[in-house]
Scaffold this active site. Structure first.
Site, PDB file in Angstrom:
ATOM      1  N   LYS A  11       0.813  -1.217   0.000  1.00 26.53           N
ATOM      2  CA  LYS A  11       0.000   0.000   0.000  1.00 26.53           C
ATOM      3  C   LYS A  11       0.853   1.278   0.000  1.00 26.53           C
ATOM      4  O   LYS A  11       2.050   1.238   0.294  1.00 26.53           O
ATOM      5  CB  LYS A  11      -0.918  -0.018   1.231  1.00 26.53           C
ATOM      6  N   TYR A  51     -12.490  -1.724  -3.729  1.00 32.33           N
ATOM      7  CA  TYR A  51     -12.992  -1.837  -2.348  1.00 32.33           C
ATOM      8  C   TYR A  51     -14.515  -1.690  -2.267  1.00 32.33           C
ATOM      9  O   TYR A  51     -15.047  -1.391  -1.189  1.00 32.33           O
ATOM     10  CB  TYR A  51     -12.308  -0.807  -1.454  1.00 32.33           C
ATOM     11  N   ASN A 114      -2.158   0.275   6.836  1.00 36.66           N
ATOM     12  CA  ASN A 114      -1.619  -0.978   7.369  1.00 36.66           C
ATOM     13  C   ASN A 114      -0.766  -1.755   6.367  1.00 36.66           C
ATOM     14  O   ASN A 114      -0.641  -2.969   6.445  1.00 36.66           O
ATOM     15  CB  ASN A 114      -2.748  -1.833   7.969  1.00 36.66           C
ATOM     16  N   HIS A 117      -2.353  -5.266   1.461  1.00 40.59           N
ATOM     17  CA  HIS A 117      -3.647  -5.914   1.243  1.00 40.59           C
ATOM     18  C   HIS A 117      -3.372  -7.351   0.835  1.00 40.59           C
ATOM     19  O   HIS A 117      -2.401  -7.619   0.124  1.00 40.59           O
ATOM     20  CB  HIS A 117      -4.427  -5.227   0.113  1.00 40.59           C
ATOM     21  N   GLU A 128      -9.683 -10.460  -7.683  1.00 35.69           N
ATOM     22  CA  GLU A 128      -8.730  -9.359  -7.484  1.00 35.69           C
ATOM     23  C   GLU A 128      -7.560  -9.466  -8.460  1.00 35.69           C
ATOM     24  O   GLU A 128      -7.069  -8.450  -8.957  1.00 35.69           O
ATOM     25  CB  GLU A 128      -8.252  -9.349  -6.028  1.00 35.69           C
TER      26      GLU A 128
END
Ligand code: DAT
Ligand code: MG
Length: 140
Positions: A11, A51, A114, A117, A128
């Site tokens: 990320k 998302y 965080n 993913h 995905e």
């Protein structure tokens, strides 16, 4: 156990802090292979689509904003039990709950930022992967 493929994103918070290599090393040390990888800057529309499952959650706007703010590295990882294994290497969503040695314990800044993913099931992994990669970009 069958060989699986899973989808991973390094990320923006981690790419910004120059952690690509350290994170990929965690996957490789655990026996996962990188079979596809590219650095992209997600558009807001891509982040919204990716998302969409979280659309009703209170953090959706912040999540879309953050994921499209700066570049990410998208990858396909392959190996035995890759989907669950990747989730273990990542650690809990909230880094405060993540186990020692996991990516999120070591690198995540907060529950929102965080660092990684990872797909959570075979169906989402396939979806995905297809969202970001064509078949000829995946080299097993
Ligand atoms: P995971 O990424 O571990 O699969 P998730 O699918 O529940 O977790 O949520 C997707 C992302 O949304 C997560 O990585 C960070 C963000 N997020 C989840 N819960 C959040 C919260 N309570 N506050 C802010 N961001 C959150
Ligand atoms: Mg998830």
């Amino acid at each position: 156990m069958a060989i699986e493929r899973t989808f991973s994103i390094i990320k923006p918070d981690a790419v910004r802090r120059n952690l690509i290599g350290k994170i990929v090393a965690k996957f490789e040390e655990a026996g996962l292979r990188v079979v596809a990888m590219k650095k992209i800057h997600m558009t807001r529309e891509q982040a919204e689509g990716f998302y969409a499952v979280h659309k009703e959650r209170p953090f959706y706007g912040e999540l879309v904003e953050q994921m499209s703010a700066s570049p990410v590295v998208v990858q396909v990882l392959e190996g035995e039990n890759a989907i669950l294994k990747n989730r273990e290497i990542m650690g809990a969503t909230n880094p405060a709950n993540a186990e020692e040695g996991t990516i999120r314990k070591e690198f995540a800044l907060s529950v929102g930022e965080n660092s990684v993913h990872g797909s959570d099931a075979p169906e989402t992994a396939a979806e995905e992967i297809r969202f970001f990669f064509t078949d000829d970009e995946i080299v097993g």
